[in-house]
Design an enzyme around this catalytic site. Structure first.
Site, PDB file in Angstrom:
ATOM      1  CE  LYS A  13      -1.266  -0.577  -0.751  1.00 55.23           C
ATOM      2  NZ  LYS A  13      -1.385   0.876  -0.516  1.00 55.23           N
ATOM      3  NE  ARG A  88       4.004   0.456  -4.727  1.00 49.62           N
ATOM      4  CZ  ARG A  88       3.660   0.451  -3.413  1.00 49.62           C
ATOM      5  NH1 ARG A  88       3.667  -0.658  -2.714  1.00 49.62           N
ATOM      6  NH2 ARG A  88       3.318   1.533  -2.836  1.00 49.62           N
ATOM      7  NE  ARG A 127       1.213   4.095   7.829  1.00 44.77           N
ATOM      8  CZ  ARG A 127       1.139   3.750   6.559  1.00 44.77           C
ATOM      9  NH1 ARG A 127       0.492   2.669   6.201  1.00 44.77           N
ATOM     10  NH2 ARG A 127       1.706   4.497   5.637  1.00 44.77           N
ATOM     11  NE  ARG A 155       5.349   2.918   5.943  1.00 47.10           N
ATOM     12  CZ  ARG A 155       4.495   2.458   5.033  1.00 47.10           C
ATOM     13  NH1 ARG A 155       3.635   1.512   5.369  1.00 47.10           N
ATOM     14  NH2 ARG A 155       4.509   2.930   3.813  1.00 47.10           N
ATOM     15  NE  ARG A 166       4.227   6.244   0.767  1.00 44.52           N
ATOM     16  CZ  ARG A 166       3.742   6.222   2.006  1.00 44.52           C
ATOM     17  NH1 ARG A 166       4.147   7.116   2.891  1.00 44.52           N
ATOM     18  NH2 ARG A 166       2.847   5.330   2.355  1.00 44.52           N
TER      19      ARG A 166
HETATM   20  P1  AP5 Z   1      -2.858   1.215   5.996  1.00 42.48           P
HETATM   21  O1  AP5 Z   1      -3.755   0.041   6.126  1.00 42.48           O
HETATM   22  O2  AP5 Z   1      -1.525   1.160   6.656  1.00 42.48           O
HETATM   23  O3  AP5 Z   1      -2.754   1.655   4.456  1.00 42.48           O
HETATM   24  P2  AP5 Z   1      -1.893   1.048   3.252  1.00 42.48           P
HETATM   25  O4  AP5 Z   1      -2.750   1.107   2.031  1.00 42.48           O
HETATM   26  O5  AP5 Z   1      -1.298  -0.257   3.630  1.00 42.48           O
HETATM   27  O6  AP5 Z   1      -0.809   2.188   3.136  1.00 42.48           O
HETATM   28  P3  AP5 Z   1       0.758   2.086   2.899  1.00 42.48           P
HETATM   29  O7  AP5 Z   1       1.310   3.454   3.247  1.00 42.48           O
HETATM   30  O8  AP5 Z   1       1.354   0.907   3.584  1.00 42.48           O
HETATM   31  O9  AP5 Z   1       0.796   1.907   1.375  1.00 42.48           O
HETATM   32  P4  AP5 Z   1       1.972   2.125   0.430  1.00 42.48           P
HETATM   33  O10 AP5 Z   1       1.496   1.462  -0.795  1.00 42.48           O
HETATM   34  O11 AP5 Z   1       2.393   3.533   0.289  1.00 42.48           O
HETATM   35  O12 AP5 Z   1       3.189   1.455   1.242  1.00 42.48           O
HETATM   36  P5  AP5 Z   1       3.997   0.103   1.073  1.00 42.48           P
HETATM   37  O13 AP5 Z   1       4.399  -0.342   2.421  1.00 42.48           O
HETATM   38  O14 AP5 Z   1       3.265  -0.849   0.197  1.00 42.48           O
HETATM   39  O15 AP5 Z   1      -3.676   2.489   6.550  1.00 42.48           O
HETATM   40  C1  AP5 Z   1      -3.075   3.777   6.594  1.00 42.48           C
HETATM   41  C2  AP5 Z   1      -3.551   4.528   7.849  1.00 42.48           C
HETATM   42  O16 AP5 Z   1      -4.944   4.789   7.721  1.00 42.48           O
HETATM   43  C3  AP5 Z   1      -3.397   3.721   9.158  1.00 42.48           C
HETATM   44  O17 AP5 Z   1      -3.070   4.597  10.194  1.00 42.48           O
HETATM   45  C4  AP5 Z   1      -4.781   3.089   9.382  1.00 42.48           C
HETATM   46  O18 AP5 Z   1      -5.049   2.876  10.745  1.00 42.48           O
HETATM   47  C5  AP5 Z   1      -5.679   4.166   8.769  1.00 42.48           C
HETATM   48  N1  AP5 Z   1      -6.899   3.613   8.165  1.00 42.48           N
HETATM   49  C6  AP5 Z   1      -7.030   2.432   7.497  1.00 42.48           C
HETATM   50  N2  AP5 Z   1      -8.287   2.275   7.060  1.00 42.48           N
HETATM   51  C7  AP5 Z   1      -8.955   3.397   7.457  1.00 42.48           C
HETATM   52  C8  AP5 Z   1     -10.310   3.832   7.288  1.00 42.48           C
HETATM   53  N3  AP5 Z   1     -11.211   3.087   6.638  1.00 42.48           N
HETATM   54  N4  AP5 Z   1     -10.651   5.043   7.810  1.00 42.48           N
HETATM   55  C9  AP5 Z   1      -9.732   5.817   8.472  1.00 42.48           C
HETATM   56  N5  AP5 Z   1      -8.450   5.448   8.664  1.00 42.48           N
HETATM   57  C10 AP5 Z   1      -8.068   4.245   8.154  1.00 42.48           C
HETATM   58  O19 AP5 Z   1       5.268   0.597   0.280  1.00 42.48           O
HETATM   59  C11 AP5 Z   1       6.170   1.492   0.867  1.00 42.48           C
HETATM   60  C12 AP5 Z   1       7.311   1.788  -0.090  1.00 42.48           C
HETATM   61  O20 AP5 Z   1       8.035   0.574  -0.394  1.00 42.48           O
HETATM   62  C13 AP5 Z   1       6.921   2.335  -1.479  1.00 42.48           C
HETATM   63  O21 AP5 Z   1       6.729   3.736  -1.442  1.00 42.48           O
HETATM   64  C14 AP5 Z   1       8.121   1.911  -2.308  1.00 42.48           C
HETATM   65  O22 AP5 Z   1       9.223   2.745  -2.068  1.00 42.48           O
HETATM   66  C15 AP5 Z   1       8.435   0.544  -1.761  1.00 42.48           C
HETATM   67  N6  AP5 Z   1       7.696  -0.528  -2.438  1.00 42.48           N
HETATM   68  C16 AP5 Z   1       6.813  -1.394  -1.867  1.00 42.48           C
HETATM   69  N7  AP5 Z   1       6.317  -2.234  -2.791  1.00 42.48           N
HETATM   70  C17 AP5 Z   1       6.908  -1.898  -3.964  1.00 42.48           C
HETATM   71  C18 AP5 Z   1       6.793  -2.391  -5.290  1.00 42.48           C
HETATM   72  N8  AP5 Z   1       5.961  -3.411  -5.579  1.00 42.48           N
HETATM   73  N9  AP5 Z   1       7.521  -1.803  -6.255  1.00 42.48           N
HETATM   74  C19 AP5 Z   1       8.364  -0.785  -5.980  1.00 42.48           C
HETATM   75  N10 AP5 Z   1       8.520  -0.253  -4.755  1.00 42.48           N
HETATM   76  C20 AP5 Z   1       7.789  -0.806  -3.758  1.00 42.48           C
HETATM   77 MG    MG Z   2       0.641  -0.975   3.893  1.00 43.92          MG
END
Ligand code: AP5
Ligand code: MG
Length: 209
Positions: A13, A88, A127, A155, A166
């Site tokens: 994402k 989410r 990552r 992270r 997660r």
């Molecule tokens: P990346 O692009 O970083 O993936 P992402 O989908 O953004 O993954 P996140 O871990 O950020 O998602 P998340 O939903 O768990 O975390 P968030 O920060 O939203 O890519 C991942 C890796 O893969 C990178 O190394 C990249 O280089 C690689 N990659 C990308 N594309 C690729 C490809 N095509 N092929 C190979 N490799 C690739 O949330 C974190 C925490 O915050 C949650 O767990 C929760 O505790 C809290 N939180 C956030 N939002 C909410 C909400 N709305 N409600 C409640 N809690 C929340």
């Molecule tokens: Mg992200």
């Protein structure tokens, strides 16, 4: 363009959002990035957020919803925004829907980036992020330049244990928002496996359908 990126942890994402917001000239609103900034600032709220995030759990809706809804009423969101990681849960989707209806605006698209569970752990655990530029790297698939290696951040929730939780949370709490957007006719599914450039092209294609 008012759109949402949905997908499991590590789906790409953040990677795709960084490319698409330049194209559409809209702000990238990542609830996870907003929460990590609060943790870094060391506030009381940040300490509470950290407890939920580190374990791989979700931040409660009553904390998350007002923070994100306030953000999307900022002047820079008047012509559109890209939400990454929000909504989410079903209550978050309903709260967003209510707030947008009240504001007289509507979502254009919800893009679901689909990646099988077995690929997600490696994506997260390897990552690394650059705190200076916000850029996301992967030690295997998108290696960072050697001269910035020392400043990269791993992270706190990118451990095997937290990623497992997660993923479970995604299936239990976030997947139920998919039928909500299907019923509205704005859900677009994209295969998130392959080269990131190819995935950007797939997203652009479904958005222009
Ligand atoms: P990346 O692009 O970083 O993936 P992402 O989908 O953004 O993954 P996140 O871990 O950020 O998602 P998340 O939903 O768990 O975390 P968030 O920060 O939203 O890519 C991942 C890796 O893969 C990178 O190394 C990249 O280089 C690689 N990659 C990308 N594309 C690729 C490809 N095509 N092929 C190979 N490799 C690739 O949330 C974190 C925490 O915050 C949650 O767990 C929760 O505790 C809290 N939180 C956030 N939002 C909410 C909400 N709305 N409600 C409640 N809690 C929340
Ligand atoms: Mg992200």
């Amino acid at each position: 363009m008012r759109m949402i990126l949905v997908g499991p942890p590590g789906a790409g994402k953040g990677t795709q959002a960084a490319r698409l917001v330049e194209l559409f000239n809209i702000p990238h609103i990542s609830s996870g990035d907003m929460f990590r900034a609060e943790v870094k600032a060391g506030t009381e709220l940040g300490k509470e957020l950290d407890r939920h995030m580190k374990s791989g759990g979700l931040v409660p809706d009553e904390v998350t919803i007002p923070i994100v809804l306030k953000r999307i009423t900022s002047p820079d969101c008047a012509n559109g925004f890209m939400l990454d990681g929000f909504p989410r849960t079903r209550p978050q989707a309903e709260a967003l829907d209510h707030a947008m209806t009240k504001a007289g605006v509507a979502l254009d698209a919800v893009v679901l980036i689909e990646v099988p569970d077995q690929l997600l752990e490696e994506r997260a655990v390897l990552r690394r992020s650059d705190p200076e530029t916000g850029k996301i790297y992967h030690l295997k698939y998108n290696p960072p330049p050697a001269d910035i290696a020392a400043r990269l951040v791993h992270r706190a929730d990118d451990t095997v244990e937290a990623v497992t939780k997660r993923k479970d949370k995604y299936h239990a709490e976030t997947a139920p928002i998919i039928p909500f957007y299907m019923e509205k006719g704005i859900l677009k599914r994209v295969d998130g496996v392959g080269d990131p450039d190819a995935i950007t092209e797939r997203i652009k294609a479904v958005l222009s359908d």
